[in-house]
Design a protein around this motif. Structure first.
Motif, mmCIF file in Angstrom:
data_model
loop_
_atom_site.group_PDB
_atom_site.id
_atom_site.type_symbol
_atom_site.label_atom_id
_atom_site.label_comp_id
_atom_site.label_asym_id
_atom_site.label_seq_id
_atom_site.Cartn_x
_atom_site.Cartn_y
_atom_site.Cartn_z
ATOM 1 N N LEU A 161 0.848 -1.186 0.000
ATOM 2 C CA LEU A 161 0.000 0.000 0.000
ATOM 3 C C LEU A 161 0.886 1.239 0.000
ATOM 4 O O LEU A 161 0.906 2.010 0.942
ATOM 5 C CB LEU A 161 -0.944 -0.003 1.195
ATOM 6 N N CYS A 162 1.651 1.414 -1.062
ATOM 7 C CA CYS A 162 2.573 2.545 -1.172
ATOM 8 C C CYS A 162 1.895 3.750 -1.805
ATOM 9 O O CYS A 162 2.189 4.880 -1.448
ATOM 10 C CB CYS A 162 3.792 2.149 -2.002
ATOM 11 N N ALA A 163 1.022 3.517 -2.757
ATOM 12 C CA ALA A 163 0.337 4.609 -3.447
ATOM 13 C C ALA A 163 -0.775 5.155 -2.544
ATOM 14 O O ALA A 163 -1.264 4.458 -1.666
ATOM 15 C CB ALA A 163 -0.264 4.100 -4.759
ATOM 16 N N PRO A 164 -1.184 6.401 -2.772
ATOM 17 C CA PRO A 164 -2.276 6.955 -1.966
ATOM 18 C C PRO A 164 -3.568 6.156 -2.092
ATOM 19 O O PRO A 164 -4.328 6.040 -1.139
ATOM 20 C CB PRO A 164 -2.468 8.360 -2.509
ATOM 21 N N VAL A 165 -3.827 5.580 -3.276
ATOM 22 C CA VAL A 165 -5.001 4.728 -3.492
ATOM 23 C C VAL A 165 -4.526 3.449 -4.166
ATOM 24 O O VAL A 165 -3.820 3.501 -5.164
ATOM 25 C CB VAL A 165 -6.073 5.433 -4.361
ATOM 26 N N THR A 166 -4.927 2.302 -3.599
ATOM 27 C CA THR A 166 -4.511 1.003 -4.113
ATOM 28 C C THR A 166 -5.735 0.125 -4.314
ATOM 29 O O THR A 166 -6.626 0.087 -3.459
ATOM 30 C CB THR A 166 -3.557 0.311 -3.114
ATOM 31 N N ALA A 167 -5.784 -0.597 -5.428
ATOM 32 C CA ALA A 167 -6.858 -1.558 -5.685
ATOM 33 C C ALA A 167 -6.450 -2.909 -5.102
ATOM 34 O O ALA A 167 -5.314 -3.346 -5.291
ATOM 35 C CB ALA A 167 -7.106 -1.682 -7.179
#
Length: 115
Positions: free
Chosen positions: A12-18
């Protein structure tokens, strides 16, 4: 309820993760096969939020659960399915990595808040 699949714990590095949902512990809110968007940051987690977290006693297991209360600098989590869940009652306190903000597959929509 775990997310992803065996050996595919998303970072979960990105601000929004699928992420994909695996297992029945959050039914009927989330079901096996649902795909959700998880947001890191933003507003603080509140009781009733559906979150992605790691239990301190099981750091290899990424889970989707409902945040119940703050405890010991972490969160006490519960699954929505009383008959098919392992949650803080079994594993103790968890560290929240992000909030589930939207289910986009197969039934798009916001998630209900409940405690």
């Amino acid at each position: 309820m775990t997310v992803g699949g065996p050996g595919s714990i998303p970072r979960l590095c990105a601000p929004v993760t699928a992420v994909g949902v695996v297992g029945p512990s959050m039914s009927p809110t989330l079901r096996h096969g649902d795909a959700v968007l998880v947001r890191r940051g933003g507003r603080p987690v509140r009781p009733g939020d559906v979150v992605v977290a790691v239990f301190r006693s099981r750091p290899e297991l990424l889970v989707v659960k409902r945040a119940i209360r703050r405890q010991d600098d972490g969160w006490w989590l519960r699954g929505d399915n009383e008959f098919g869940t392992d949650d803080s009652r079994a594993y103790g306190v968890a560290d929240v990595l992000g909030r589930v903000v939207f289910r986009y597959w197969p039934r798009p929509g916001r998630l209900p808040v409940s405690i």
